[in-house]
Design an enzyme around this catalytic site. Structure first.
Site, mmCIF file in Angstrom:
data_model
loop_
_atom_site.group_PDB
_atom_site.id
_atom_site.type_symbol
_atom_site.label_atom_id
_atom_site.label_comp_id
_atom_site.label_asym_id
_atom_site.label_seq_id
_atom_site.Cartn_x
_atom_site.Cartn_y
_atom_site.Cartn_z
ATOM 1 N N SER A 325 0.808 -1.223 0.000
ATOM 2 C CA SER A 325 0.000 0.000 0.000
ATOM 3 C C SER A 325 0.835 1.265 0.000
ATOM 4 C CB SER A 325 -0.915 0.016 1.224
ATOM 5 O OG SER A 325 -1.743 -1.120 1.205
ATOM 6 N N CYS A 383 -7.822 1.961 1.657
ATOM 7 C CA CYS A 383 -8.864 1.170 1.016
ATOM 8 C C CYS A 383 -8.369 0.598 -0.299
ATOM 9 C CB CYS A 383 -10.110 2.041 0.761
ATOM 10 S SG CYS A 383 -11.390 1.112 -0.113
#
Lengths: 628, 359
Positions: A325, A383
């Protein structure tokens, strides 16, 4: 008196005189030949023979210079030359070797290995040459021998300079080490430059700044007799000591980083985003470079090489990690440059995402989904679905282009040798391997998985670019090169790469705001960093958890513990430090990596460290305001 | 009558010898590593040499003539003894030991052979007939072969040379000379086949010293380096690096001339050569003035032999002759050779000093 009758005296005298005349003429010819020869040797060829006579007696003996010091940014010595003593024996001058060895044993430690090596060298030694009995005598041992040298005929103590790394493995992956010049270097194109040197830098700045560190060899012309013994020194050209290196690395900060990694495999790179100065450069586990200087014993080397954590790998420079991420801010930045992207509009995360016209599901890390998320939330809570969507909408070409702007897929140009490029997958890259590009790959690349690979240096330099208003600086380990005589320091000029293109003015500040939320926001994945709300500065960052499927043979296809990643910079208003922390197989990024980043930022910005104890087995991030 | 005349000393010859002796002291002091004790030994050796010369000068040529045959016979016997009970040094049996002293009878033959042949020819009318030449050749071949057997090829050649000189000066016909030379050329391959390996090596190395710079060619190369580095004026006394640092082997004996060259250069060589040539000139003058056949032949032969001693040594050092162990007369440190040379010169003086007694 008996008298010899001169028979036919006149004729005999004539004969005799003619014969003597012939002899004299012959002798005269021989004398001419001799004089001619002497004249040829002494007058015509004098230069040649004078040179030969000179070469006979004078041999140039190299005097190696002291290698330059390596110091950290505060002047702490990281590498220096120290005198070491070697005990040598000339067997031709020893009457009773056994007796001598017995006497030496009372003065210094001699183990079986030393004696075995000595015996082997003894077999090969040439007349009137010293044979090494033991290298690296301690100062105390050298003193013991020196005092008794008079009573030990044939024994000599030779002092020489040896490279020493006083802090052991500290920053070994940035400093490197010196070791014996190998044959390729000795006979290569630079052979003349290394003449007389026995060691040269093999890795790190020892290698990349070899020319500055090595200095210039000195010579003394030593008169030798036919037995090869030095009689006197005729001429001396002093060596020039090597230049000293000041590093940007802060040894204390480096030590903090290394201790917090505690020999777990991982890496930390901290950079001053304004100049590219590398403040910390950790590749864990570390190893002690000192045994390498004079050639590491095979057994010790095998032990290092077979360590499953591979301490000899320079992870910071060559470690190829899926960024997870931590890559999301860069894709967000790419999207922010388009007209169609609105950071405030929301996209609903149901916990999964599938490609249009294709049933394949991509899951979010939060199985239940996050509901409607805008960019801020997407980054703050990381997310995945939002970024699947974003990746699909942007397309791989745009994504990789921006990754390239941030330096991924290329060497950062850090002043260390052997840097890896990482891997930014493009359509061309797939084509070269005769594989088509699947849209699914675009999607997983969007969350930093798939074939995308980055090095810790690249990651740190990229986040530094965000911190430095989109201008990426070339990382520099070396701050300056000091002339040891004049004390003048030649500083390394910071080098800026072209700024990352920015089509929308506010895009970078939006991104930084969102990254700040990661650390400071109520739901930020790294909010645990500031759990006690004591940080007097604001930090921005992004956590990452890179899932590994088959990184290790034998684990093929099985899910193994993920790498924990964290990138950050601080303070947000005027960033002075940007860093990337990777802890291999440590699970969730915020847990293992973020506290290390906090400690380093604290130390660099505040001068002290508050290390928060994280319950590793629990694996739960403590909610804000609670005290452990 | 001066003292010189009373003691049968030839003044020019004597002065030249003194000059040579002084040169020897200086050169050997330097070559011996600036060792005063060594120079003192040299002085003692030279002193003994002068005593021998002085003693030899007192004996009349007539006595020498009478003793020629016994001396030669004794020499040959000694050579035979060497082969039987001699001491082996450096791989060759050349010495007879008398307690601490050891003598080298082969050196003595350099004197005994010319005496013997001079005696032989003095009793015959000259030029000699072929049979006489053959007999003389056989006489001299006995010691030559014995010496060659030791083995000591260098000395054997010199002894052979000493006999050949007498034969030549005695008037051996040119035709015989031509035949002998041709025979020698023809015999060369046979000789080569019978040589020791190291002897062949030396001759080979003469032409290719570079082939084995640290082995057989070492002497030749280091000698040439010493000579060549001397230059025109030399490095100066005590500045022979080749000798001081022991690169030059035998720097006090066979290669003393190399040290001289390095220290005194080309001009020094010319001066030294002139000194030697003066001694030879003086010897030939004595021969010309000699009043009987024996003295004349012996004086001329010894002078010419002296020349060859000088030439062979200098030629060897400067690399035009192979390295054979021939010392430079007087200058080199060597006991037996010096005594023989001084005896030679004493005999020359005797021939000169005693000539008034005839007539």
């Amino acid at each position: 008196m008996y008298r010899i009758p001169l028979k036919n005296s006149g004729q005999e005298t004539r004969l005799f005189r003619s014969r003597v005349t012939v002899a004299v003429i012959l002798a005269g010819l021989l004398v001419l030949i001799l004089v001619g020869r002497l004249g040829y040797l002494e007058v015509v060829r004098h230069g040649h023979y004078a040179t030969l006579a000179r070469n006979n007696r004078i041999s140039p003996v190299p005097i190696p210079p002291a290698r330059g010091l390596i110091l950290d940014r505060n002047g702490i010595v990281l590498a220096e030359d120290i005198p070491v003593f070697t005990l040598q024996v000339m067997p031709d001058r020893v009457r009773d070797m056994k007796h001598l060895l017995a006497r030496l044993k009372t003065l210094i430690a001699l183990n079986k290995q030393d004696l075995r090596d000595f015996d082997r060298r003894l077999q090969q030694h040439r007349p009137f040459q010293d044979v090494t009995l033991r290298a690296h005598l301690s100062e105390a041992e050298a003193a013991h021998v020196a005092v008794n040298l008079m009573r030990l005929p044939g024994v000599t103590l030779r002092a020489r300079l040896r490279r020493y790394y006083p802090l052991g493995g500290l920053a070994v992956d940035a400093i490197g080490y010196v070791s014996h010049i190998n044959q390729a270097e000795e006979q290569g194109p630079d052979a003349t430059r290394y003449f007389g040197f026995h060691h040269m830098g093999q890795l790190g700045v020892e290698r990349s700044y070899q020319k500055d560190l090595m200095g210039r060899i000195g010579f003394k012309d030593v008169e030798m007799n036919a037995a090869g013994r030095a009689v006197k020194v005729l001429k001396r050209i002093a060596p020039r000591a090597g230049r000293n290196l000041y590093l940007n690395i802060d040894a204390q900060m480096q030590a903090i980083g290394e201790q917090m990694l505690d020999n777990r495999p991982g890496s930390i790179v901290a950079i001053d985003p304004r100049s590219g100065a590398v403040l910390t450069f950790v590749s864990s586990p570390i190893y002690d470079p000192n045994p390498f200087v004079d050639g590491i014993r095979e057994k010790a080397y095998r032990k290092l090489a077979s360590n499953p954590n591979a301490p000899l790998n320079n992870r910071a420079l060559n470690g190829l990690y899926p960024p997870g991420s931590t890559i999301k801010p860069f894709f967000a930045y790419a999207a922010l440059q388009t007209k169609w992207f609105n950071p405030d509009s929301t996209y609903t995360c149901p916990g999964y995402w599938h490609l249009p016209h294709n049933g394949h599901l991509f899951h979010c890390w939060k199985p239940m989904g996050m509901g409607p998320v805008d960019l801020e939330t997407a980054i703050e809570e990381s997310c995945d679905v939002y970024f699947y969507h974003l990746a699909f909408k942007q397309g791989i070409d745009r994504m990789t282009r921006y990754l390239t702007y941030f330096g991924f897929g290329h060497r950062t140009g850090i002043d260390l040798p052997g840097e890896s490029r990482g891997l930014v997958p493009t359509r061309a890259w797939r084509r070269a391997r005769h594989r088509p590009w699947y849209p699914g790959q675009t999607v997983i690349t969007g969350i930093g998985q798939g074939p995308l690979l980055v090095t810790p240096v690249q990651l740190a330099d990229a986040v530094a670019a965000i911190a430095n208003d989109g201008v990426r600086m070339r990382p520099e380990v070396v701050r300056g090169v000091e002339n040891p005589v004049t004390g003048a320091v030649r500083y390394v000029r910071p080098f800026a790469y072209p700024a990352v293109p920015r089509r929308r003015k506010k895009s970078l500040s939006v991104l930084i705001r969102d990254m700040t939320q990661v650390v400071m926001g109520p739901h930020g994945t790294a909010r645990g960093i500031d759990w006690d709300h004591v940080l007097p500065y604001t930090a921005a960052g992004k956590t990452g958890t890179a899932q590994l499927w088959n990184a290790i043979p034998g684990y093929n296809g099985k899910h193994i513990h993920s790498d924990a990643l964290f990138i950050a910079f601080a303070p947000v208003s005027h960033p002075r430090i940007a860093l990337a922390v990777i802890v291999e197989h440590a699970g969730f990024g915020a847990l293992a990596a973020a506290p290390i980043a906090r400690a380093l930022m604290n130390f660099y910005l505040l001068g002290h460290v508050h290390v928060r104890k994280v319950n590793q087995t629990n694996g739960r991030v403590l909610p804000v305001g609670t005290h452990p | 009558m001066t003292n010189y005349e009373r003691w049968h000393i030839d003044r020019p010859l004597f002065h030249a010898l003194l000059a040579l002796a002084a040169t020897s002291l200086f050169v050997l002091y330097s070559a011996g590593g600036n060792n005063l004790l060594f120079a003192l030994g040299d002085a003692l050796r030279l002193a003994v040499g002068f005593v021998v010369m002085f003693a030899a000068a007192q004996v009349s040529p007539e006595t020498y003539r009478k003793w020629s045959v016994p001396l030669f016979g004794g020499g040959v016997l000694a050579l035979a003894l060497v082969l039987a009970i001699g001491v082996v040094r450096f791989g060759a049996r050349r010495w007879i030991a008398f307690g601490p002293l050891s003598i080298q009878p082969s050196e003595f033959m350099k004197l005994a052979v010319p005496m013997m042949l001079a005696w032989y020819f003095s009793r015959r009318s000259l030029p000699p007939r072929l049979t006489q030449v053959i007999i003389a050749a056989l006489i001299m071949l006995i010691p030559v072969l014995l010496i060659a057997k030791e083995p000591d090829l260098g000395t054997a050649v010199i002894v052979l040379l000493s006999g050949v000189i007498v034969l030549f000066l005695a008037g051996m016909s040119w035709r015989t000379i031509a035949v002998v030379v041709l025979a020698a050329v023809a015999a060369a391959p046979v000789l080569w086949a019978h040589m020791h390996h190291y002897q062949r090596q030396r001759i080979y190395i003469l032409f290719h010293p570079e082939a084995d710079p640290l082995g057989a060619g070492y002497h030749a190369i280091q000698g040439m380096i010493a000579v060549g580095s001397g230059g025109i004026f030399g490095q100066g006394w005590l500045h022979s690096s080749q000798a001081n640092l022991h690169f030059l082997p035998d720097s006090t004996t066979d290669f003393a001339f190399a040290v001289f060259c390095q220290e005194f250069g080309f001009f020094g060589d010319l001066a030294l050569l002139a000194l030697y040539l003066f001694i030879i000139y003086r010897g030939l003058r004595i021969a010309f003035a000699a009043q009987d056949s024996y003295s004349r032949l012996l004086a001329a032969s010894l002078s010419v032999l002296f020349f060859f001693d000088v030439f062979i040594n200098m030629g060897m050092v400067s690399g035009i002759l192979p390295v054979v162990g021939v010392p430079l007369p007087i200058l080199s440190y060597g006991g037996t050779s010096l005594l023989i040379i001084m005896a030679d010169l004493g005999i020359l003086m005797s021939i000169h000093g005693h000539r008034r007694l005839v007539n």
